[in-house]
Design an enzyme around this catalytic site. Structure first.
Site, PDB file in Angstrom:
ATOM      1  N   ARG A 177       0.854  -1.179   0.000  1.00  0.00           N
ATOM      2  CA  ARG A 177       0.000   0.000   0.000  1.00  0.00           C
ATOM      3  C   ARG A 177       0.898   1.240   0.000  1.00  0.00           C
ATOM      4  O   ARG A 177       2.078   1.174   0.365  1.00  0.00           O
ATOM      5  CB  ARG A 177      -0.906   0.033   1.232  1.00  0.00           C
ATOM      6  CG  ARG A 177      -2.028  -0.982   1.198  1.00  0.00           C
ATOM      7  CD  ARG A 177      -2.887  -0.874   2.441  1.00  0.00           C
ATOM      8  NE  ARG A 177      -3.640   0.389   2.485  1.00  0.00           N
ATOM      9  CZ  ARG A 177      -4.417   0.753   3.504  1.00  0.00           C
ATOM     10  NH1 ARG A 177      -4.510  -0.021   4.579  1.00  0.00           N
ATOM     11  NH2 ARG A 177      -5.081   1.895   3.458  1.00  0.00           N
ATOM     12  N   HIS A 178       0.338   2.355  -0.379  1.00  0.00           N
ATOM     13  CA  HIS A 178       1.032   3.622  -0.232  1.00  0.00           C
ATOM     14  C   HIS A 178       1.340   3.858   1.248  1.00  0.00           C
ATOM     15  O   HIS A 178       0.741   3.226   2.137  1.00  0.00           O
ATOM     16  CB  HIS A 178       0.157   4.760  -0.759  1.00  0.00           C
ATOM     17  CG  HIS A 178      -1.212   4.771  -0.129  1.00  0.00           C
ATOM     18  ND1 HIS A 178      -1.463   5.285   1.131  1.00  0.00           N
ATOM     19  CD2 HIS A 178      -2.393   4.289  -0.579  1.00  0.00           C
ATOM     20  CE1 HIS A 178      -2.724   5.145   1.427  1.00  0.00           C
ATOM     21  NE2 HIS A 178      -3.332   4.530   0.408  1.00  0.00           N
ATOM     22  N   ASN A 184      -5.699   9.201   5.616  1.00  0.00           N
ATOM     23  CA  ASN A 184      -5.688   8.101   6.583  1.00  0.00           C
ATOM     24  C   ASN A 184      -5.733   8.649   8.004  1.00  0.00           C
ATOM     25  O   ASN A 184      -6.436   8.117   8.871  1.00  0.00           O
ATOM     26  CB  ASN A 184      -4.436   7.238   6.414  1.00  0.00           C
ATOM     27  CG  ASN A 184      -4.405   6.461   5.116  1.00  0.00           C
ATOM     28  OD1 ASN A 184      -3.338   6.211   4.563  1.00  0.00           O
ATOM     29  ND2 ASN A 184      -5.560   6.060   4.606  1.00  0.00           N
ATOM     30  N   ARG A 228      -0.428   9.657  -3.599  1.00  0.00           N
ATOM     31  CA  ARG A 228       0.130   8.943  -2.459  1.00  0.00           C
ATOM     32  C   ARG A 228       0.924   7.697  -2.869  1.00  0.00           C
ATOM     33  O   ARG A 228       1.872   7.306  -2.178  1.00  0.00           O
ATOM     34  CB  ARG A 228      -0.964   8.591  -1.447  1.00  0.00           C
ATOM     35  CG  ARG A 228      -2.169   7.823  -1.987  1.00  0.00           C
ATOM     36  CD  ARG A 228      -3.289   7.877  -0.939  1.00  0.00           C
ATOM     37  NE  ARG A 228      -4.481   7.123  -1.267  1.00  0.00           N
ATOM     38  CZ  ARG A 228      -5.494   7.613  -1.988  1.00  0.00           C
ATOM     39  NH1 ARG A 228      -5.423   8.842  -2.497  1.00  0.00           N
ATOM     40  NH2 ARG A 228      -6.573   6.877  -2.204  1.00  0.00           N
ATOM     41  N   GLU A 248      -7.478   3.601  -6.538  1.00  0.00           N
ATOM     42  CA  GLU A 248      -8.331   3.068  -5.471  1.00  0.00           C
ATOM     43  C   GLU A 248      -9.786   2.982  -5.929  1.00  0.00           C
ATOM     44  O   GLU A 248     -10.211   3.678  -6.864  1.00  0.00           O
ATOM     45  CB  GLU A 248      -8.215   3.962  -4.226  1.00  0.00           C
ATOM     46  CG  GLU A 248      -9.068   3.534  -3.027  1.00  0.00           C
ATOM     47  CD  GLU A 248      -8.719   2.142  -2.484  1.00  0.00           C
ATOM     48  OE1 GLU A 248      -8.905   1.166  -3.247  1.00  0.00           O
ATOM     49  OE2 GLU A 248      -8.300   2.036  -1.323  1.00  0.00           O
ATOM     50  N   HIS A 313      -3.383   0.546  -3.602  1.00  0.00           N
ATOM     51  CA  HIS A 313      -4.339   0.889  -2.560  1.00  0.00           C
ATOM     52  C   HIS A 313      -4.969  -0.361  -1.946  1.00  0.00           C
ATOM     53  O   HIS A 313      -4.871  -1.453  -2.503  1.00  0.00           O
ATOM     54  CB  HIS A 313      -5.426   1.798  -3.145  1.00  0.00           C
ATOM     55  CG  HIS A 313      -4.871   2.993  -3.849  1.00  0.00           C
ATOM     56  ND1 HIS A 313      -4.639   4.187  -3.234  1.00  0.00           N
ATOM     57  CD2 HIS A 313      -4.453   3.150  -5.142  1.00  0.00           C
ATOM     58  CE1 HIS A 313      -4.119   5.053  -4.095  1.00  0.00           C
ATOM     59  NE2 HIS A 313      -4.003   4.443  -5.262  1.00  0.00           N
ATOM     60  N   TYR A 350       1.825 -25.679  -7.076  1.00  0.00           N
ATOM     61  CA  TYR A 350       0.743 -26.151  -6.222  1.00  0.00           C
ATOM     62  C   TYR A 350       0.333 -25.142  -5.166  1.00  0.00           C
ATOM     63  O   TYR A 350      -0.645 -25.345  -4.459  1.00  0.00           O
ATOM     64  CB  TYR A 350       1.138 -27.465  -5.532  1.00  0.00           C
ATOM     65  CG  TYR A 350       1.318 -28.609  -6.508  1.00  0.00           C
ATOM     66  CD1 TYR A 350       0.228 -29.226  -7.101  1.00  0.00           C
ATOM     67  CD2 TYR A 350       2.595 -29.040  -6.856  1.00  0.00           C
ATOM     68  CE1 TYR A 350       0.396 -30.257  -8.006  1.00  0.00           C
ATOM     69  CE2 TYR A 350       2.772 -30.073  -7.758  1.00  0.00           C
ATOM     70  CZ  TYR A 350       1.671 -30.684  -8.334  1.00  0.00           C
ATOM     71  OH  TYR A 350       1.843 -31.704  -9.235  1.00  0.00           O
TER      72      TYR A 350
END
Length: 398
Positions: A177-178, A184, A228, A248, A313, A350
């Site tokens: 993620r950023h 946030n 971001r 996002e 994102h 597998y």
């Protein structure tokens, strides 16, 4: 699975066409698999099944075709033909010696037995030909040549496109993620916010995490078009590509709101999204299902590429992770993807192996459970400037 139920560790002689008992058991297993497939297709939402079997003779393929025609099931045969002996041996060493057929056996003995098994099949093998009046795709030497025949509809054409993009070269995919963003910190969703101070620290730390996990490999960096992710990736010393498809999930009229504000202003929508988060589409925005659809070209590029690091994102990582880890997409919207964490996925025959490296830089948690706001609290990842921890290792079957 069907054949292994009665013969879990068969020797190469089991696959000899002159072995009547082996032929009987193999035919019984094939019949049971086809019977179950037909039953499965009678379910309302069943659309595509994969019948995994050798089907190396015209007689066996014709039997399958006639059985499917009787049930109005369309067929697409896929043949992988490899004439490159080095590729065959590499495949045997990497794949077949770890097959359930050879659990606990000496790798050299397993490789020798499987070569014997191949020779048994070669004795009766009949190549797919247009004269059989079948729809098929033939892949020669892992994509060096691709032959298609009688492709008739959209789904078949998409399957051909997918198969043409596969390769078996060793590779890994890194996901991050950023870094923590200003949104946030405030609990707002969507937007195009800058990184917070701690997010900037993560951007400077990320090259160290990548070096620790990837060594001297030459990677390519993919980001979304939002600030971001671009800011997070800016210190990585690799070629960078921006993808609109990696943006996002579009939260529509809720863009820039907190979950508390969404619950207050759009209570019915807040409840509806909790009830079916995968299919719920924000007013003027997207659903997780929409994100999965727009990620198709990303998945195709990942299947044909090697050693990619994606900085993107939460919703996008959930969908990509679910694809490679064979997780039901309907469950992916509730998966927690922490900030300031690098995930390495290594697809194998597998299973897909997973490893995680966490930076010692605190960040808020943006995960939320049903009926709640996001857990707006710091993740216990230590304090900035301290030594990086050993990577957390996990392995999950696909």
């Amino acid at each position: 699975m069907y054949r292994r139920t009665n013969t879990p560790n068969p020797p190469a002689a089991f696959f000899d066409n002159s072995n009547p008992e082996g032929e009987r058991l193999r035919r019984a297993a094939a019949s049971a698999a086809v019977d179950d497939m037909v039953k499965w297709f009678k379910n309302e939402n069943s659309t595509i099944a994969i019948l995994d079997a050798t089907n190396s003779t015209k007689m066996r393929r014709q039997w399958i075709k006639e059985r499917c025609d009787a049930e109005r099931i369309e067929t697409l045969f896929v043949e992988s033909l490899c004439n490159d002996k080095s590729l065959v041996m590499a495949n045997i060493v990497e794949v077949k010696t770890t097959s359930p057929d050879y659990v606990g056996q000496d790798p050299e003995a397993a490789a020798k037995d499987f070569l014997d098994r191949i020779r048994k099949y070669e004795e009766v093998y009949e190549p797919l030909e247009a004269s059989e009046n079948l729809t098929f795709i033939k892949i020669v030497d892992v994509g060096a040549q691709v032959i298609i025949n009688a492709i008739r509809d959209y789904i078949q054409s998409r399957m051909v496109y997918y198969l043409m993009n596969l390769h078996i070269r060793p590779r890994s995919i890194w996901l991050s993620r950023h870094g923590e963003s200003e949104f946030n910190l405030s609990g707002q969703i969507g937007g195009d916010a800058n990184l917070s101070h701690r997010g900037q620290l993560y951007a400077r730390t990320l090259p160290n995490l990548v070096q620790e996990s990837a060594g001297d490999r030459k990677l390519t960096v993919w980001t979304s078009t939002l600030k971001r992710t671009i800011q997070t990736a800016r210190f990585l010393p690799f070629e960078k590509l921006e993808w609109k498809a990696l943006d996002e999930l579009d939260s529509g009229v809720c863009d820039g709101l907190t979950y508390g504000e969404i619950e207050a202003q759009y209570p019915a929508d807040f409840r509806a999204r909790d009830e079916d988060k995968y299919n719920y589409r924000y007013l003027g925005g997207e659903s997780y299902r929409d994100v999965v659809t727009r990620l198709e070209p990303i998945i195709m590029e990942l299947e044909r590429s090697e050693n990619i690091i994606i900085v993107t994102h939460q919703a996008v990582i959930r969908c990509i992770y679910a694809y490679f880890m064979n997780m039901a997409q309907e469950k992916s919207p509730w998966m927690e993807v922490p900030l300031h964490t690098l995930i390495r996925l290594t697809p194998g025959p597998y299973k897909t192996d997973e490893q995680r490296w966490k930076a010692n830089i605190p960040a808020v948690s943006t995960w939320r459970g049903k009926g709640s706001a996001a857990k707006h609290q710091e993740s216990p990842l230590g304090t900035p400037g301290t030594e990086l921890p050993e990577p957390v290792m996990k392995a999950n079957a696909t």
